[in-house]
Design a protein around this motif. Structure first.
Motif, PDB file in Angstrom:
ATOM      1  N   ARG A   1       0.937  -1.273   0.014  1.00  0.00           N
ATOM      2  CA  ARG A   1       0.106   0.056  -0.074  1.00  0.00           C
ATOM      3  C   ARG A   1       0.853   1.098  -0.127  1.00  0.00           C
ATOM      4  NH1 ARG A   1      -4.845  -0.952   3.935  1.00  0.00           N
ATOM      5  NH2 ARG A   1      -5.999  -2.398   3.007  1.00  0.00           N
ATOM      6  N   LYS A   2       1.928   1.189   0.945  1.00  0.00           N
ATOM      7  CA  LYS A   2       2.902   2.340   0.877  1.00  0.00           C
ATOM      8  C   LYS A   2       3.460   2.578  -0.365  1.00  0.00           C
ATOM      9  CE  LYS A   2       3.755   2.656   5.806  1.00  0.00           C
ATOM     10  NZ  LYS A   2       4.531   2.571   6.855  1.00  0.00           N
ATOM     11  N   ALA A   3       3.857   1.420  -1.058  1.00  0.00           N
ATOM     12  CA  ALA A   3       4.680   1.561  -2.306  1.00  0.00           C
ATOM     13  C   ALA A   3       3.729   2.260  -3.561  1.00  0.00           C
ATOM     14  CB  ALA A   3       5.065   0.252  -2.766  1.00  0.00           C
ATOM     15  N   ILE A   4       2.465   1.614  -3.340  1.00  0.00           N
ATOM     16  CA  ILE A   4       1.659   2.113  -4.542  1.00  0.00           C
ATOM     17  C   ILE A   4       1.348   3.591  -4.314  1.00  0.00           C
ATOM     18  CG2 ILE A   4      -0.747   1.801  -5.543  1.00  0.00           C
ATOM     19  CD1 ILE A   4      -0.338  -1.148  -5.048  1.00  0.00           C
ATOM     20  N   ALA A   5       1.166   4.060  -3.135  1.00  0.00           N
ATOM     21  CA  ALA A   5       0.870   5.524  -2.792  1.00  0.00           C
ATOM     22  C   ALA A   5       1.758   6.278  -3.250  1.00  0.00           C
ATOM     23  CB  ALA A   5       0.369   5.599  -1.306  1.00  0.00           C
ATOM     24  N   ALA A   6       3.054   5.892  -2.752  1.00  0.00           N
ATOM     25  CA  ALA A   6       4.303   6.670  -3.250  1.00  0.00           C
ATOM     26  C   ALA A   6       4.572   6.731  -4.644  1.00  0.00           C
ATOM     27  CB  ALA A   6       5.441   6.086  -2.431  1.00  0.00           C
ATOM     28  N   PHE A   7       4.100   5.795  -5.674  1.00  0.00           N
ATOM     29  CA  PHE A   7       4.359   5.519  -6.857  1.00  0.00           C
ATOM     30  C   PHE A   7       3.213   6.607  -7.499  1.00  0.00           C
ATOM     31  CE2 PHE A   7       2.576   3.940 -10.896  1.00  0.00           C
ATOM     32  CZ  PHE A   7       3.725   3.786 -11.637  1.00  0.00           C
ATOM     33  N   GLN A   8       1.943   6.534  -6.933  1.00  0.00           N
ATOM     34  CA  GLN A   8       0.677   7.435  -7.534  1.00  0.00           C
ATOM     35  C   GLN A   8       1.137   8.892  -7.217  1.00  0.00           C
ATOM     36  OE1 GLN A   8      -2.701   5.533  -5.904  1.00  0.00           O
ATOM     37  NE2 GLN A   8      -2.842   4.278  -7.630  1.00  0.00           N
ATOM     38  N   ARG A   9       1.750   9.266  -6.214  1.00  0.00           N
ATOM     39  CA  ARG A   9       2.148  10.490  -6.075  1.00  0.00           C
ATOM     40  C   ARG A   9       3.062  10.980  -6.788  1.00  0.00           C
ATOM     41  NH1 ARG A   9       2.165   8.845  -0.458  1.00  0.00           N
ATOM     42  NH2 ARG A   9       4.413   8.564  -0.436  1.00  0.00           N
ATOM     43  N   ALA A  10       4.131  10.160  -7.122  1.00  0.00           N
ATOM     44  CA  ALA A  10       5.144  10.615  -8.127  1.00  0.00           C
ATOM     45  C   ALA A  10       4.650  10.819  -9.351  1.00  0.00           C
ATOM     46  CB  ALA A  10       6.221   9.502  -7.914  1.00  0.00           C
ATOM     47  N   ALA A  11       3.539   9.748  -9.680  1.00  0.00           N
ATOM     48  CA  ALA A  11       3.016  10.208 -11.102  1.00  0.00           C
ATOM     49  C   ALA A  11       2.295  11.535 -11.147  1.00  0.00           C
ATOM     50  CB  ALA A  11       2.060   8.972 -11.382  1.00  0.00           C
ATOM     51  N   LYS A  12       1.548  11.834  -9.891  1.00  0.00           N
ATOM     52  CA  LYS A  12       0.877  12.822  -9.909  1.00  0.00           C
ATOM     53  C   LYS A  12       1.861  14.039 -10.238  1.00  0.00           C
ATOM     54  CE  LYS A  12      -3.599  12.141  -7.972  1.00  0.00           C
ATOM     55  NZ  LYS A  12      -4.632  12.227  -6.946  1.00  0.00           N
ATOM     56  N   ARG A  13       2.644  14.169  -9.270  1.00  0.00           N
ATOM     57  CA  ARG A  13       3.606  15.291  -9.234  1.00  0.00           C
ATOM     58  C   ARG A  13       4.537  15.557 -10.549  1.00  0.00           C
ATOM     59  NH1 ARG A  13       7.585  13.701  -5.293  1.00  0.00           N
ATOM     60  NH2 ARG A  13       5.858  13.034  -4.170  1.00  0.00           N
ATOM     61  N   ARG A  14       4.768  14.341 -11.162  1.00  0.00           N
ATOM     62  CA  ARG A  14       5.558  14.633 -12.427  1.00  0.00           C
ATOM     63  C   ARG A  14       5.194  13.466 -13.368  1.00  0.00           C
ATOM     64  NH1 ARG A  14      11.690  14.673 -11.505  1.00  0.00           N
ATOM     65  NH2 ARG A  14      11.485  15.555 -13.822  1.00  0.00           N
ATOM     66  N   PRO A  15       4.008  13.978 -14.134  1.00  0.00           N
ATOM     67  CA  PRO A  15       3.455  13.002 -15.053  1.00  0.00           C
ATOM     68  C   PRO A  15       4.130  12.673 -16.373  1.00  0.00           C
ATOM     69  CG  PRO A  15       2.455  15.215 -15.057  1.00  0.00           C
ATOM     70  CD  PRO A  15       3.314  15.259 -13.951  1.00  0.00           C
ATOM     71  N   GLY A  16       5.414  13.555 -16.611  1.00  0.00           N
ATOM     72  CA  GLY A  16       6.094  13.389 -17.808  1.00  0.00           C
ATOM     73  C   GLY A  16       7.398  12.584 -17.558  1.00  0.00           C
ATOM     74  N   MET A  17       7.597  12.255 -16.270  1.00  0.00           N
ATOM     75  CA  MET A  17       8.951  11.429 -15.886  1.00  0.00           C
ATOM     76  C   MET A  17       8.928  10.307 -16.890  1.00  0.00           C
ATOM     77  SD  MET A  17      10.200  10.122 -12.278  1.00  0.00           S
ATOM     78  CE  MET A  17      11.311  11.437 -11.787  1.00  0.00           C
ATOM     79  N   PHE A  18       8.177   9.441 -16.756  1.00  0.00           N
ATOM     80  CA  PHE A  18       8.172   8.196 -17.502  1.00  0.00           C
ATOM     81  C   PHE A  18       7.204   8.118 -18.638  1.00  0.00           C
ATOM     82  CE2 PHE A  18       9.665   6.557 -13.373  1.00  0.00           C
ATOM     83  CZ  PHE A  18      10.774   5.713 -13.753  1.00  0.00           C
ATOM     84  N   ALA A  19       7.575   7.608 -19.906  1.00  0.00           N
ATOM     85  CA  ALA A  19       6.873   7.920 -21.074  1.00  0.00           C
ATOM     86  C   ALA A  19       5.383   7.064 -20.713  1.00  0.00           C
ATOM     87  CB  ALA A  19       7.507   7.205 -22.021  1.00  0.00           C
ATOM     88  N   GLN A  20       5.459   5.947 -20.238  1.00  0.00           N
ATOM     89  CA  GLN A  20       4.139   5.567 -20.118  1.00  0.00           C
ATOM     90  C   GLN A  20       2.919   6.032 -19.208  1.00  0.00           C
ATOM     91  OE1 GLN A  20       6.853   3.939 -18.633  1.00  0.00           O
ATOM     92  NE2 GLN A  20       6.538   3.244 -16.553  1.00  0.00           N
ATOM     93  N   TRP A  21       3.638   6.902 -18.365  1.00  0.00           N
ATOM     94  CA  TRP A  21       2.685   7.636 -17.461  1.00  0.00           C
ATOM     95  C   TRP A  21       1.743   8.616 -18.441  1.00  0.00           C
ATOM     96  CZ3 TRP A  21       5.974   9.167 -12.609  1.00  0.00           C
ATOM     97  CH2 TRP A  21       6.188   8.095 -12.005  1.00  0.00           C
ATOM     98  N   THR A  22       1.924   8.861 -19.612  1.00  0.00           N
ATOM     99  CA  THR A  22       0.927   9.860 -20.520  1.00  0.00           C
ATOM    100  C   THR A  22      -0.423   9.061 -20.925  1.00  0.00           C
ATOM    101  OG1 THR A  22       2.157   8.961 -22.466  1.00  0.00           O
ATOM    102  CG2 THR A  22       2.846  10.931 -21.394  1.00  0.00           C
ATOM    103  N   LEU A  23      -0.280   7.596 -20.701  1.00  0.00           N
ATOM    104  CA  LEU A  23      -1.360   6.749 -20.913  1.00  0.00           C
ATOM    105  C   LEU A  23      -1.886   6.160 -19.645  1.00  0.00           C
ATOM    106  CD1 LEU A  23      -0.326   5.112 -24.455  1.00  0.00           C
ATOM    107  CD2 LEU A  23      -1.892   7.130 -23.965  1.00  0.00           C
ATOM    108  N   THR A  24      -1.148   5.773 -18.859  1.00  0.00           N
ATOM    109  CA  THR A  24      -1.578   5.123 -17.508  1.00  0.00           C
ATOM    110  C   THR A  24      -0.569   5.257 -16.786  1.00  0.00           C
ATOM    111  OG1 THR A  24      -2.383   2.955 -16.534  1.00  0.00           O
ATOM    112  CG2 THR A  24      -0.786   2.773 -18.311  1.00  0.00           C
TER     113      THR A  24
END
Length: 83
Positions: free
Chosen positions: A53-76
């Motif tokens: 749970r903590k890892a997924i929450a941290a992952f989702q926070r990172a995806a919201k904070r920097r949506p362009g960091m990983f290429a796949q985050w533009t779609l999912t």
């Protein structure tokens, strides 16, 4: 994490261009699986994220904070929970 993003973004972006054009339905499970591997990497790298749970929450926070960091985050930006 940024170094990891630089290493895989060119490969994932190529997959996204190819499969996004010809076989888009196969693309989303692949991208979610890559996100699942990133969550696993987080769990192994940082002790405070050992719990799923903590890892997924941290992952989702990172995806919201920097949506362009990983290429796949533009779609999912959600990880697949099927390990």
């Amino acid at each position: 994490m940024e170094e990891l993003a630089q290493r895989i973004n060119t490969i994932v972006a190529g997959w996204m261009q190819y499969y996004g054009r010809f076989y888009r339905s196969a693309l989303y499970p692949l991208l979610m699986r890559i996100n699942a591997y990133l969550v696993r990497w987080l769990r192994n790298k940082y002790r405070r994220f050992r719990a799923m749970r903590k890892a997924i929450a941290a992952f989702q926070r990172a995806a919201k904070r920097r949506p362009g960091m990983f290429a796949q985050w533009t779609l999912t930006s959600s990880p697949s929970l099927a390990w």
